[in-house]
Design a protein around this motif. Structure first.
Motif, mmCIF file in Angstrom:
data_model
loop_
_atom_site.group_PDB
_atom_site.id
_atom_site.type_symbol
_atom_site.label_atom_id
_atom_site.label_comp_id
_atom_site.label_asym_id
_atom_site.label_seq_id
_atom_site.Cartn_x
_atom_site.Cartn_y
_atom_site.Cartn_z
ATOM 1 N N GLN A 6 12.993 3.441 -0.153
ATOM 2 C CA GLN A 6 12.153 2.296 0.219
ATOM 3 C C GLN A 6 10.772 2.760 0.681
ATOM 4 O OE1 GLN A 6 14.257 0.021 -1.333
ATOM 5 N NE2 GLN A 6 12.996 -1.237 0.008
ATOM 6 N N GLU A 7 10.772 3.848 1.444
ATOM 7 C CA GLU A 7 9.516 4.387 1.960
ATOM 8 C C GLU A 7 8.675 4.950 0.806
ATOM 9 O OE1 GLU A 7 8.088 3.894 4.535
ATOM 10 O OE2 GLU A 7 6.786 5.560 5.097
ATOM 11 N N ARG A 9 8.700 3.901 -2.300
ATOM 12 C CA ARG A 9 8.122 2.734 -2.987
ATOM 13 C C ARG A 9 6.932 2.175 -2.206
ATOM 14 N NH1 ARG A 9 10.789 0.025 -7.018
ATOM 15 N NH2 ARG A 9 12.923 0.606 -7.505
ATOM 16 N N ARG A 10 7.082 2.076 -0.888
ATOM 17 C CA ARG A 10 6.026 1.498 -0.048
ATOM 18 C C ARG A 10 4.744 2.333 -0.138
ATOM 19 N NH1 ARG A 10 3.471 1.770 4.645
ATOM 20 N NH2 ARG A 10 4.445 3.744 5.254
ATOM 21 N N VAL A 11 4.912 3.646 -0.033
ATOM 22 C CA VAL A 11 3.730 4.517 -0.078
ATOM 23 C C VAL A 11 3.099 4.471 -1.474
ATOM 24 C CG1 VAL A 11 2.887 6.883 0.174
ATOM 25 C CG2 VAL A 11 4.609 6.008 1.764
ATOM 26 N N SER A 13 3.043 2.128 -3.564
ATOM 27 C CA SER A 13 2.373 0.855 -3.835
ATOM 28 C C SER A 13 0.926 0.861 -3.349
ATOM 29 C CB SER A 13 3.141 -0.302 -3.181
ATOM 30 O OG SER A 13 2.888 -0.346 -1.787
ATOM 31 N N HIS A 14 0.562 1.843 -2.510
ATOM 32 C CA HIS A 14 -0.808 1.949 -2.024
ATOM 33 C C HIS A 14 -1.714 2.728 -2.971
ATOM 34 C CE1 HIS A 14 1.192 0.514 1.540
ATOM 35 N NE2 HIS A 14 0.041 0.365 2.149
ATOM 36 N N ARG A 150 -0.275 -2.606 -4.138
ATOM 37 C CA ARG A 150 0.589 -3.163 -3.092
ATOM 38 C C ARG A 150 1.353 -4.390 -3.587
ATOM 39 N NH1 ARG A 150 -1.896 -3.322 2.752
ATOM 40 N NH2 ARG A 150 0.317 -3.584 3.169
ATOM 41 N N GLY A 151 1.929 -4.244 -4.791
ATOM 42 C CA GLY A 151 2.839 -5.265 -5.311
ATOM 43 C C GLY A 151 2.167 -6.520 -5.827
#
Ligand code: FMN
Length: 158
Positions: A6-7, A9-11, A13-14, A150-151
């Motif tokens: 999850q982390e 993916r989050r990073v 996305s930036h 960011r999605g």
């Protein structure tokens, strides 16, 4: 110990990415394609680019078999094409006029630019396959790019 999924993916996305539709052609001449941001230039001499295709994608076996692909860069006003090609399976090319170029992989005339490639190497990349292509032809026109960050779909300066 690898980073948490999850982390990761989050990073990721930036990282702002240009949006492409990568296409290929089946044995029967049918067009296949998918929305992809995992595209990069690799080498100028020889001219090489790569795309990463999910092993679970319905179009994946056709990229393997045909050993050709085209990368279509989407313009800011083509979000609808990105959404269309991000839906698994089906006839994504319905009612779309395409050119066949030099490799047979479909070119979207609405694209901001395109590159036509012959696959020169294939690499394992975890749950994706990395297709390295030699660029045989390409073209581009003026216009603003479609971005993904960011999605969400973005345009330059917004
Ligand atoms: C903005 C965006 C970028 C994407 N980038 C990739 C990518 O680089 N590689 C990939 O295999 N799938 C990517 N996908 C997912 C595919 O477009 C999606 O799984 C598609 O439905 C696959 O089609 P298929 O199963 O018919 O081959 C992306 C989706 C979106 C919305």
């Amino acid at each position: 110990m690898p980073i948490d999924k999850q982390e990761f993916r989050r990073v990721l996305s930036h990282f702002a990415a240009g949006v492409t539709v990568v296409t290929t052609v089946g044995d029967d001449g049918r067009p296949y394609g998918l929305t992809a941001t995992a595209f990069t230039s690799v080498s100028i001499e020889p001219p090489l680019v790569l795309v990463c295709v999910d092993k679970g994608a319905e179009s994946h076996p056709h990229f393997h078999a045909s050993r050709v692909f085209a990368v279509n860069f989407l313009g800011a006003d083509r979000e609808h094409l990105s959404r269309r090609f991000a839906v698994p399976g089906g006839d994504k090319f319905k009612d779309l006029v395409v050119d066949r170029g030099v490799t047979g992989a479909p070119l979207l005339p609405e694209a901001l630019g395109y590159l036509e490639c012959r696959t020169v190497d294939i690499f394992e990349g975890g749950d994706h396959t990395i297709f390295l292509g030699q660029v045989e032809a390409g073209d581009a026109r003026d216009g603003e790019p479609l971005l993904y960050f960011r999605g969400a779909y973005r345009r330059m300066g917004k």
